[in-house]
Write an enzyme that holds these catalytic residues in place. Structure first.
Site, short mmCIF file in Angstrom:
data_model
loop_
_atom_site.label_atom_id
_atom_site.label_comp_id
_atom_site.label_asym_id
_atom_site.label_seq_id
_atom_site.Cartn_x
_atom_site.Cartn_y
_atom_site.Cartn_z
N TYR A 138 12.81 -34.03 -11.79
CA TYR A 138 12.20 -35.37 -11.24
C TYR A 138 12.73 -35.45 -9.80
O TYR A 138 13.68 -35.22 -9.52
CB TYR A 138 12.69 -36.67 -11.95
N GLU A 192 11.31 -37.87 -7.21
CA GLU A 192 10.29 -38.90 -6.44
C GLU A 192 10.86 -38.70 -4.78
O GLU A 192 12.03 -38.88 -4.56
CB GLU A 192 10.47 -40.24 -7.02
N THR A 209 -9.00 -29.76 -4.79
CA THR A 209 -8.30 -29.37 -5.82
C THR A 209 -7.69 -28.08 -5.51
O THR A 209 -7.96 -27.36 -4.61
CB THR A 209 -8.84 -29.29 -7.10
N LYS A 220 -10.24 -24.27 -9.03
CA LYS A 220 -11.53 -23.79 -8.74
C LYS A 220 -11.80 -22.46 -7.78
O LYS A 220 -11.30 -21.61 -8.32
CB LYS A 220 -12.29 -25.22 -7.90
N ARG A 270 -3.79 -26.62 -11.63
CA ARG A 270 -4.56 -27.79 -11.55
C ARG A 270 -3.99 -28.90 -10.83
O ARG A 270 -3.64 -29.88 -11.39
CB ARG A 270 -4.73 -28.14 -13.09
#
Ligand SMILES: *Cc1c(COP(=O)(O)O)cnc(C)c1O
Length: 421
Positions: A56, A58, A228, A231, A237
């Site tokens: 984690y 943040e 994104t 693609k 993703r």
């Protein structure tokens, strides 16, 4: 077998392992024409499946709320630096969980509830997050839409200018999910400047073409670029927001703490890997081949009597209006899927039918180009599409096409799967 192998998964949870193997096989055996899909490299898959998922973090590099960021900080800085270099921008935020939250961050950064923004109508190729009435962007803000011309299938820049000067939007979005033509970033930039709006280019679909030099870049024209990373860019993703120096802080604050908590560090690493791959000269060849394949496929489809929105394509994407073939998009897409050709039903501009059963289908060539198909194969692909739609009710005929497709594809290896892997 899946590559990298999923041996631990096979012993811990054979049910899920079996499903993943089945999906890999399915992806191997089909002509995948869904315009937003691709095959990522095994290197991207390895980064996505790494222990970085355990951390984690943040905040941003150098300003985190948890300790132990000795490794995660350089991973994120590497992704940021590669994004800046590849797209020629001054700031990159690589934390958005996906393209939809990236666009939500734009709304949060530049608008208050009820504020007006301008974007391409969903039914004309726009995106849900650009103000569809069912999306938060349409419920909490005041979207005004431009469209494409009935005859041309292209955005009319005079209409965009008139709307912008009349509505004085806070933000103008260009880009979308079903646009077969080049986006005129300089013209949008001029209109944004004249009307005092922030210009946002959503290049989710074409980011790989932009990176590979096969589509003009919005860098230097758009204040903010959202994308994104899967693609045509062929990464994981995730998503990125790139900005000028002026808007960097507003966007960073909108992502964290505005919308998100801890970034997905395994995705960040995979984005860094994809950006390294996209900076290689062969990625430029790949991007040009995507467009060459789409144009060859468009020509072959036209020869079979298919009606293409805007008459063709400049990029990876083709939108077919099936009205003249007396079949709707949904049954056509279902028949094609049975025939081993995977794509999606799609609304076409001015569609008289409903979005859940529209008149069109949408195709893209990013995935089949990764498999190694070239212009010479597109006549067969168009012929299979034509045959499958003509024999939509004929199970054995569809099976026969699926078999022919498997024969062709067996000569084109799939990244992420190997016969004897
Ligand atoms: C795909 C796409 C998005 C949203 O991306 P998700 O990953 O589905 O959240 C946003 N804008 C455009 C133009 C897209 O094509």
């Amino acid at each position: 077998m899946h590559q990298p192998p999923i041996t631990h998964l096979a012993s811990t949870d054979p049910d899920v392992a079996e499903l993943i193997e089945a999906e890999a096989t399915r992806q191997h055996d089909k002509i995948r024409l869904i315009a937003s899909e691709n095959y990522v490299s095994p290197a991207v898959l390895e980064a996505t499946g790494s222990v970085l998922t355990n951390k984690y973090s943040e905040g941003y590099p150098g300003k985190r709320y948890y300790e132990g960021q000795q490794v995660v900080d350089p991973v994120e800085e590497l992704a940021q630096a590669r994004a800046r270099a590849l797209f020629g921008v001054s700031h990159a935020n690589v934390q958005p969980y996906s393209g939809s939250p990236a666009n939500l961050a734009v709304h949060l950064a530049f608008m208050q509830p009820g504020d007006t923004f301008l974007s391409l109508e969903l039914a004309h190729g726009g995106h849900l997050t650009h103000g569809s009435p069912v999306s938060i962007s349409g419920k909490w803000l005041n979207p005004v839409h431009y469209g494409v011309g009935r005859g041309t299938g292209r955005v009319d820049m005079d209409e965009v200018r008139d709307l912008a000067l009349r509505e004085r939007p806070k933000v103008i979005f260009c880009g979308g999910t079903a646009i077969p033509r080049t986006i005129d970033f300089p013209a949008f930039a001029e209109i944004a400047k004249e009307s005092g709006a922030v210009l946002v280019a959503d290049i989710a679909h074409i980011a790989g073409l932009v990176a590979g030099g096969a589509h003009p870049t919005p860098a230097g024209y758009a204040d903010v670029i959202t994308t994104t990373t899967h693609k045509t860019l062929r990464g994981p993703r995730g998503a990125m927001i790139m900005t000028t120096e002026e808007h960097a802080t507003a966007i960073d604050k909108a992502i964290f703490p505005g919308l998100q908590g801890g970034p997905h560090n395994h995705t960040t690493a995979a984005i860094a890997v994809a950006l390294k791959e996209a900076a290689l000269p062969e990625f430029g060849d790949y991007a040009r081949q995507i467009v060459a394949n789409a144009q060859a496929l468009a020509e072959a489809l036209t020869a079979h009597g298919f009606d293409l929105v805007s008459g063709g394509t400049d990029n990876h994407l083709i939108l077919i209006d099936l009205t003249n073939k007396d079949v709707a998009g949904k049954p056509a897409a279902k028949a094609l899927d049975l025939a081993g050709i995977e794509l999606n039903f799609n609304t076409v501009p001015f569609d008289p039918r409903k979005p859940w059963s529209p008149s069109g289908i949408r195709l893209g060539t990013a995935a089949i180009t990764t498999r190694g198909l070239t212009e010479g194969h597109m006549a067969s692909v168009a012929e299979w599409i034509d045959r499958a739609i003509a024999s939509a009710e004929d199970g054995p005929a569809l099976d026969k096409i699926a078999g022919e497709i498997q024969d062709l594809l067996s000569a084109f290896p799939m990244p992420g799967w190997a016969i004897n892997g």
